[in-house]
Design an enzyme around this catalytic site. Structure first.
Site, PDB file in Angstrom:
ATOM      1  N   HIS A 136       0.835  -1.200   0.000  1.00 46.71           N
ATOM      2  CA  HIS A 136       0.000   0.000   0.000  1.00 46.71           C
ATOM      3  C   HIS A 136       0.871   1.252   0.000  1.00 46.71           C
ATOM      4  O   HIS A 136       2.059   1.195   0.339  1.00 46.71           O
ATOM      5  CB  HIS A 136      -0.898   0.023   1.242  1.00 46.71           C
ATOM      6  CG  HIS A 136      -0.121   0.191   2.515  1.00 46.71           C
ATOM      7  ND1 HIS A 136       0.588  -0.836   3.101  1.00 46.71           N
ATOM      8  CD2 HIS A 136       0.084   1.268   3.297  1.00 46.71           C
ATOM      9  CE1 HIS A 136       1.182  -0.385   4.186  1.00 46.71           C
ATOM     10  NE2 HIS A 136       0.908   0.889   4.337  1.00 46.71           N
ATOM     11  N   ASP A 138       0.514   5.132   1.897  1.00 45.27           N
ATOM     12  CA  ASP A 138      -0.201   5.587   3.091  1.00 45.27           C
ATOM     13  C   ASP A 138      -1.384   6.476   2.694  1.00 45.27           C
ATOM     14  O   ASP A 138      -1.229   7.431   1.926  1.00 45.27           O
ATOM     15  CB  ASP A 138       0.749   6.341   4.022  1.00 45.27           C
ATOM     16  CG  ASP A 138       1.729   5.389   4.701  1.00 45.27           C
ATOM     17  OD1 ASP A 138       1.418   4.183   4.824  1.00 45.27           O
ATOM     18  OD2 ASP A 138       2.823   5.855   5.111  1.00 45.27           O
ATOM     19  N   HIS A 287       4.609   0.219  -0.068  1.00 46.84           N
ATOM     20  CA  HIS A 287       5.416  -0.525   0.893  1.00 46.84           C
ATOM     21  C   HIS A 287       4.600  -1.641   1.514  1.00 46.84           C
ATOM     22  O   HIS A 287       3.376  -1.649   1.462  1.00 46.84           O
ATOM     23  CB  HIS A 287       6.013   0.402   1.957  1.00 46.84           C
ATOM     24  CG  HIS A 287       5.012   1.228   2.692  1.00 46.84           C
ATOM     25  ND1 HIS A 287       4.456   2.387   2.174  1.00 46.84           N
ATOM     26  CD2 HIS A 287       4.444   1.072   3.917  1.00 46.84           C
ATOM     27  CE1 HIS A 287       3.616   2.906   3.038  1.00 46.84           C
ATOM     28  NE2 HIS A 287       3.569   2.125   4.117  1.00 46.84           N
ATOM     29  N   ARG A 304       5.381   7.901  13.292  1.00 49.47           N
ATOM     30  CA  ARG A 304       5.268   8.344  11.902  1.00 49.47           C
ATOM     31  C   ARG A 304       4.802   9.786  11.825  1.00 49.47           C
ATOM     32  O   ARG A 304       3.889  10.192  12.538  1.00 49.47           O
ATOM     33  CB  ARG A 304       4.260   7.438  11.206  1.00 49.47           C
ATOM     34  CG  ARG A 304       3.733   7.952   9.887  1.00 49.47           C
ATOM     35  CD  ARG A 304       2.928   6.895   9.175  1.00 49.47           C
ATOM     36  NE  ARG A 304       1.578   6.779   9.686  1.00 49.47           N
ATOM     37  CZ  ARG A 304       0.648   5.982   9.160  1.00 49.47           C
ATOM     38  NH1 ARG A 304       0.962   5.202   8.145  1.00 49.47           N
ATOM     39  NH2 ARG A 304      -0.563   5.945   9.659  1.00 49.47           N
TER      40      ARG A 304
HETATM   41 FE   FE2 Z   1       2.027   2.268   5.602  1.00 52.03          FE
END
Ligand code: FE2
Length: 331
Positions: A136, A138, A287, A304
């Site tokens: 995917h 993000d 990723h 993140r």
């Molecule tokens: Fe991710």
């Protein structure tokens, strides 16, 4: 190990030309994607030329890695801000730091399943409709997916838990010319929960998908807003259907394109250590979150920060179109 102040010689710094900022080196780690950057302390003062070098390296190598960093939350946000405006998520996981809305923390491997009243194995079983499912970008269902993600490892298991990225520009370039021409004009619907198999008799996640859906139509080939590269905008996680194709045609083509995107030659795999930082272009990569560490029994805590992105544009100049959700401020 690192320097607080990189000495700069004042010359130009084209992509990948690490020698122009002394002490800072960009070392490619795979043929088409990934570079490790050494000689820089992300918590220290960073000269504009160092920032430009990092930006060039992200655009050229799609994901860059830093090891042995000592960023705290404030430092992490400050570093990310040198490259763009952080995304503020309206809802974050329960382990996210309350005083730092720019940071989302993932800590508990059962967290998401537990939120919907399931054990992890059942959760994964209901979600994994294909073997390529986990790949995917993000927040790719948004009309304006994040431009980049800066992910920092806090605590990692002694083995397992690596992340893998794939270069979608290289994957596009590796298609044959007739297929490139064919996919250039196509668009696809991206939505949350593709292929999810609901529990019979009521399923809280299926309910959430109905109530809080976020979906958009994106070009199947996106023109990168900074590099101008054509990017094969597919993944196994969000892409539901290629617009105007029959469902069998769409399924077969998507399988072929996602397999193309994640061919080994277009990927790089990163072994995390505490203090590692990965900074990737979320527009030109997908990723794969790891699934090989849950039995290890050790925590994996990651922080993140994502940077705001723009609305994708196709080869024909048409932008993406929202279907549902973004206008309601959902993520
Ligand atoms: Fe991710």
């Amino acid at each position: 190990m690192t320097t607080d102040r990189a000495t700069v010689d004042g010359s130009e710094h084209p992509a990948g030309a690490a020698e122009n900022v002394s002490g800072v080196e960009v070392k490619p780690v795979a043929g088409h994607i990934g570079a490790e950057i050494t000689g820089v302390d992300l918590a220290g003062p960073l000269d504009d030329k160092v920032i430009a070098l990092i930006r060039d390296a992200v655009l050229r190598w799609k994901v860059v890695f830093f090891r042995g960093q000592r960023l705290d939350h404030a430092g992490h946000i400050a570093f990310a801000r040198r490259f763009g405006e952080p995304v503020l998520l309206p809802r974050r996981g329960p382990h996210s730091p309350p005083d730092f809305p720019e940071i989302e923390t993932t800590a508990d491997r059962l967290e998401l399943a537990g939120r919907y009243g399931m054990e992890r194995d059942e959760w994964l079983h209901r979600r994994r409709h294909t073997l390529l499912r986990g790949w995917h970008c993000d927040y790719g269902t948004r009309i304006d997916p994040p431009a980049a993600t800066v992910l920092r490892a806090d605590t990692v298991p002694p083995y397992g838990g690596d992340t893998t990225w794939a270069n979608l520009a290289a994957a596009y370039a590796g298609l044959s010319a007739p297929v490139r021409a064919f996919v250039d004009g196509l668009r696809a619907e991206h939505r949350l929960g593709v292929g999810y198999q609901p529990r019979p008799g009521g399923d809280p996640y299926a309910r959430r998908l109905l109530d809080e859906q976020v979906a958009s139509v994106h070009p199947l080939v996106r023109v990168h807003p900074e590099t101008g590269e054509r990017v094969l905008f597919v993944n196994g996680y969000y892409v539901e259907q290629i617009v105007d194709l029959s469902r069998p045609e769409s399924a077969a083509l998507l399988e072929m394109l996602v397999e193309q995107a994640v061919r080994q030659e277009y990927t790089v795999r990163f072994r995390w250590e505490p203090g590692s930082v990965a900074f990737w272009d979320n527009r030109s990569t997908i990723h794969l979150a790891p699934s090989d560490h849950t039995h290890v029994g050790a925590p994996r805590i990651m922080h993140r920060v994502m940077l705001q992105g723009d609305v994708p544009v196709g080869v024909d100049g048409r932008p993406s179109e929202p279907i549902i959700g973004t206008e309601a401020g959902r993520w």
